[in-house]
Design a protein around this motif. Structure first.
Motif, PDB file in Angstrom:
ATOM      1  N   LEU A  38      95.866  38.168  70.903  1.00  0.00           N
ATOM      2  CA  LEU A  38      95.321  36.923  70.582  1.00  0.00           C
ATOM      3  C   LEU A  38      95.971  36.147  69.431  1.00  0.00           C
ATOM      4  N   ARG A  39      95.549  34.842  69.759  1.00  0.00           N
ATOM      5  CA  ARG A  39      96.515  33.873  68.595  1.00  0.00           C
ATOM      6  C   ARG A  39      96.054  32.597  68.607  1.00  0.00           C
ATOM      7  N   PRO A  40      95.958  32.261  67.187  1.00  0.00           N
ATOM      8  CA  PRO A  40      96.181  32.244  66.131  1.00  0.00           C
ATOM      9  C   PRO A  40      95.068  33.379  65.673  1.00  0.00           C
ATOM     10  N   VAL A  41      95.453  34.526  64.270  1.00  0.00           N
ATOM     11  CA  VAL A  41      94.637  35.826  63.974  1.00  0.00           C
ATOM     12  C   VAL A  41      94.318  35.631  62.808  1.00  0.00           C
ATOM     13  N   ALA A  42      94.981  34.457  62.128  1.00  0.00           N
ATOM     14  CA  ALA A  42      94.273  34.005  60.801  1.00  0.00           C
ATOM     15  C   ALA A  42      93.495  32.218  60.940  1.00  0.00           C
ATOM     16  N   VAL A  43      93.172  31.532  60.139  1.00  0.00           N
ATOM     17  CA  VAL A  43      93.100  30.012  60.763  1.00  0.00           C
ATOM     18  C   VAL A  43      92.221  29.373  59.943  1.00  0.00           C
ATOM     19  N   SER A  44      92.672  28.486  58.839  1.00  0.00           N
ATOM     20  CA  SER A  44      91.465  27.836  57.432  1.00  0.00           C
ATOM     21  C   SER A  44      91.206  26.832  58.246  1.00  0.00           C
ATOM     22  N   LEU A  45      89.575  26.887  58.490  1.00  0.00           N
ATOM     23  CA  LEU A  45      89.420  25.206  59.086  1.00  0.00           C
ATOM     24  C   LEU A  45      88.088  24.654  58.320  1.00  0.00           C
ATOM     25  N   ALA A  46      88.341  23.342  58.363  1.00  0.00           N
ATOM     26  CA  ALA A  46      86.634  22.731  57.924  1.00  0.00           C
ATOM     27  C   ALA A  46      85.608  23.113  58.587  1.00  0.00           C
ATOM     28  N   LYS A  47      84.838  22.654  57.538  1.00  0.00           N
ATOM     29  CA  LYS A  47      83.025  22.916  58.312  1.00  0.00           C
ATOM     30  C   LYS A  47      82.717  21.759  59.478  1.00  0.00           C
ATOM     31  N   GLY A  48      82.861  22.636  61.094  1.00  0.00           N
ATOM     32  CA  GLY A  48      81.787  22.025  61.882  1.00  0.00           C
ATOM     33  C   GLY A  48      83.548  21.447  62.905  1.00  0.00           C
ATOM     34  N   ALA A  49      84.980  21.805  62.401  1.00  0.00           N
ATOM     35  CA  ALA A  49      86.375  21.879  62.625  1.00  0.00           C
ATOM     36  C   ALA A  49      85.568  22.853  64.261  1.00  0.00           C
ATOM     37  N   THR A  50      87.171  22.260  65.242  1.00  0.00           N
ATOM     38  CA  THR A  50      87.054  23.064  66.300  1.00  0.00           C
ATOM     39  C   THR A  50      88.843  24.022  65.906  1.00  0.00           C
ATOM     40  N   GLN A  51      88.747  24.526  66.961  1.00  0.00           N
ATOM     41  CA  GLN A  51      90.097  25.273  67.169  1.00  0.00           C
ATOM     42  C   GLN A  51      90.463  26.839  68.360  1.00  0.00           C
ATOM     43  N   ALA A  52      91.257  26.193  69.377  1.00  0.00           N
ATOM     44  CA  ALA A  52      91.688  26.733  70.122  1.00  0.00           C
ATOM     45  C   ALA A  52      92.218  28.564  69.783  1.00  0.00           C
ATOM     46  N   PHE A  53      91.756  28.934  70.751  1.00  0.00           N
ATOM     47  CA  PHE A  53      91.749  30.733  70.284  1.00  0.00           C
ATOM     48  C   PHE A  53      92.532  31.561  71.810  1.00  0.00           C
ATOM     49  N   GLN A  54      94.003  31.604  71.640  1.00  0.00           N
ATOM     50  CA  GLN A  54      93.914  32.514  73.147  1.00  0.00           C
ATOM     51  C   GLN A  54      94.357  33.604  73.541  1.00  0.00           C
ATOM     52  N   ALA A  55      94.021  34.437  73.865  1.00  0.00           N
ATOM     53  CA  ALA A  55      94.001  35.938  74.621  1.00  0.00           C
ATOM     54  C   ALA A  55      95.404  35.796  75.337  1.00  0.00           C
ATOM     55  N   GLU A  56      95.847  36.865  75.622  1.00  0.00           N
ATOM     56  CA  GLU A  56      97.270  37.502  76.184  1.00  0.00           C
ATOM     57  C   GLU A  56      96.445  39.203  76.918  1.00  0.00           C
ATOM     58  N   HIS A  98      84.890  36.187  62.274  1.00  0.00           N
ATOM     59  CA  HIS A  98      86.027  36.449  62.803  1.00  0.00           C
ATOM     60  C   HIS A  98      85.276  36.365  63.811  1.00  0.00           C
ATOM     61  N   VAL A  99      86.636  35.850  64.552  1.00  0.00           N
ATOM     62  CA  VAL A  99      85.906  35.362  66.089  1.00  0.00           C
ATOM     63  C   VAL A  99      86.657  37.049  67.018  1.00  0.00           C
ATOM     64  N   GLU A 100      86.146  37.949  67.753  1.00  0.00           N
ATOM     65  CA  GLU A 100      86.798  38.409  68.428  1.00  0.00           C
ATOM     66  C   GLU A 100      86.790  38.779  70.131  1.00  0.00           C
ATOM     67  N   VAL A 101      87.659  39.187  70.770  1.00  0.00           N
ATOM     68  CA  VAL A 101      87.820  39.322  72.282  1.00  0.00           C
ATOM     69  C   VAL A 101      88.173  40.409  72.551  1.00  0.00           C
ATOM     70  N   ARG A 102      87.583  40.626  73.637  1.00  0.00           N
ATOM     71  CA  ARG A 102      87.424  41.959  74.498  1.00  0.00           C
ATOM     72  C   ARG A 102      88.091  41.818  76.029  1.00  0.00           C
ATOM     73  N   ARG A 103      88.408  42.768  76.278  1.00  0.00           N
ATOM     74  CA  ARG A 103      88.913  42.559  77.678  1.00  0.00           C
ATOM     75  C   ARG A 103      87.940  43.620  78.284  1.00  0.00           C
ATOM     76  N   GLU A 104      86.712  42.708  79.780  1.00  0.00           N
ATOM     77  CA  GLU A 104      85.954  42.787  80.408  1.00  0.00           C
ATOM     78  C   GLU A 104      86.179  44.476  81.664  1.00  0.00           C
ATOM     79  N   ASP A 105      87.612  43.610  81.610  1.00  0.00           N
ATOM     80  CA  ASP A 105      88.557  45.226  82.804  1.00  0.00           C
ATOM     81  C   ASP A 105      89.010  46.427  81.997  1.00  0.00           C
ATOM     82  N   ALA A 113      90.308  37.796  64.867  1.00  0.00           N
ATOM     83  CA  ALA A 113      90.910  37.226  64.133  1.00  0.00           C
ATOM     84  C   ALA A 113      90.353  36.464  63.012  1.00  0.00           C
ATOM     85  N   THR A 114      90.906  36.117  61.773  1.00  0.00           N
ATOM     86  CA  THR A 114      89.792  35.837  60.896  1.00  0.00           C
ATOM     87  C   THR A 114      90.063  34.249  60.773  1.00  0.00           C
ATOM     88  N   VAL A 115      88.741  33.772  60.015  1.00  0.00           N
ATOM     89  CA  VAL A 115      88.547  32.570  59.904  1.00  0.00           C
ATOM     90  C   VAL A 115      88.141  31.951  58.925  1.00  0.00           C
TER      91      VAL A 115
END
Length: 118
Positions: A38-56, A98-105, A113-115
């Motif tokens: 997962l990328r990024p693994v840690a991010v700091s954001l303002a209230k209401g802001a958005t962040q794209a996470f990528q799973a590989e 915390h944002v979590e991504v899980r493999r469905e298969d 990741a920590t936000v």
């Protein structure tokens, strides 16, 4: 005239080792080991802001999916929201989430990741 005979045993062994049906079996394939990053693994954001996470992920040999088999979630209640494509929206309140991504298969494989929302 003196003729030397070649020893027959090495010659027979050479033929026996190359005869069809007597081939050495191929090394068995290693079992598939699923991965997830997962990328990024840690991010700091303002209230209401958005962040794209990528799973590989990796795929078993010869297997392809129509879409990447992952599921997203925000662990904490009221910790923001995340779409099926990994786009996170921070909540209106500050905190650490915390944002979590899980493999469905392979549901036992997950990454998080920590936000920090300020």
């Amino acid at each position: 005239m003196l003729m030397r005979a070649l020893p027959l045993l090495p010659l027979l062994l050479a033929f026996a080792c190359t005869a069809p049906g007597n081939t050495v079996p191929a090394k068995p394939a290693e079992p598939f080991k699923p991965t997830l990053s997962l990328r990024p693994v840690a991010v700091s954001l303002a209230k209401g802001a958005t962040q794209a996470f990528q799973a590989e992920i990796n795929y078993p040999e010869g297997v392809r999916y129509m879409r990447q088999p992952v599921g997203w979630r925000v662990v904490e209640p009221d910790g923001g929201s995340i779409t099926g494509a990994g786009l996170y929206t921070a909540p209106a309140t500050p905190g650490v989430f915390h944002v979590e991504v899980r493999r469905e298969d392979f549901p036992d494989i997950l990454a998080s990741a920590t936000v920090t929302v300020k």
